[in-house]
Design an enzyme around this catalytic site. Structure first.
Site, PDB file in Angstrom:
ATOM      1  N   GLU A 246       0.823  -1.207   0.000  1.00 50.84           N
ATOM      2  CA  GLU A 246       0.000   0.000   0.000  1.00 50.84           C
ATOM      3  C   GLU A 246       0.858   1.259   0.000  1.00 50.84           C
ATOM      4  O   GLU A 246       0.594   2.208  -0.727  1.00 50.84           O
ATOM      5  CB  GLU A 246      -0.918   0.017   1.237  1.00 50.84           C
ATOM      6  CG  GLU A 246      -1.908  -1.124   1.291  1.00 50.84           C
ATOM      7  CD  GLU A 246      -1.406  -2.335   2.058  1.00 50.84           C
ATOM      8  OE1 GLU A 246      -0.203  -2.687   1.939  1.00 50.84           O
ATOM      9  OE2 GLU A 246      -2.213  -2.941   2.781  1.00 50.84           O
TER      10      GLU A 246
ATOM     11  N   CYS B 209       0.260   1.498   7.388  1.00 49.27           N
ATOM     12  CA  CYS B 209      -0.325   1.913   6.109  1.00 49.27           C
ATOM     13  C   CYS B 209      -1.589   2.729   6.335  1.00 49.27           C
ATOM     14  O   CYS B 209      -1.820   3.727   5.638  1.00 49.27           O
ATOM     15  CB  CYS B 209      -0.620   0.694   5.240  1.00 49.27           C
ATOM     16  SG  CYS B 209       0.878  -0.061   4.577  1.00 49.27           S
TER      17      CYS B 209
HETATM   18 ZN   LIG Z   1       1.119  -1.992   5.746  1.00 50.76          ZN
END
Ligand SMILES: [Zn+2]
Length: 125
Positions: free
Chosen positions: A53, A87
């Site tokens: 990500e 993330c």
């Molecule tokens: Zn991550």
């Protein structure tokens, strides 16, 4: 959405998952419909690993993109899994309205809003 899932699957194949064998792909769509992909990159020194990500996000940011619509992640798991906490935090700082679509290799998907995955997030204002 099929196009994004396919892009994330292709990106997943480029993962450098030599430590865990756990490959993840991501496809981040900008507000204008451009797609940036990423795959996880592992290192024996865990501190320097990077998730798919954030690879996709940093790629897009480094190309001047600043507005994002959605991100798709694909991993080989029984159930689609959400982005990790690092993330979530990073994505939230750049795209608080982001839609998150999680998918597995069998096509099972789960949708959420990033704000739902990261309530009461830390934001430096
Ligand atoms: Zn991550």
């Amino acid at each position: 959405m099929k196009k994004l899932i396919q892009a994330a699957k292709v990106a997943r194949e480029h993962a450098c998952a030599h430590v865990t064998g756990y490959k993840v792909g991501a496809a981040l769509e900008t507000a204008k419909g451009k797609v940036y992909t990423g795959a996880n990159v592992e290192s024996p020194s865990a501190i320097s690993c990077l998730c798919a990500e954030r690879v996709a996000l940093f790629s897009a940011l480094s190309q001047g993109e600043r507005l994002f619509k959605r991100i798709v992640t694909v991993a080989e798991r029984k159930h689609p899994i959400p982005p990790c906490g690092f993330c979530r935090q990073t994505l939230l700082e750049f795209a608080p309205e982001l839609e998150v679509i999680m998918a597995n290799l069998e096509g099972k998907t789960k949708r959420s809003q990033l704000a739902e995955l990261m309530p009461d997030a830390y934001l430096f204002e």
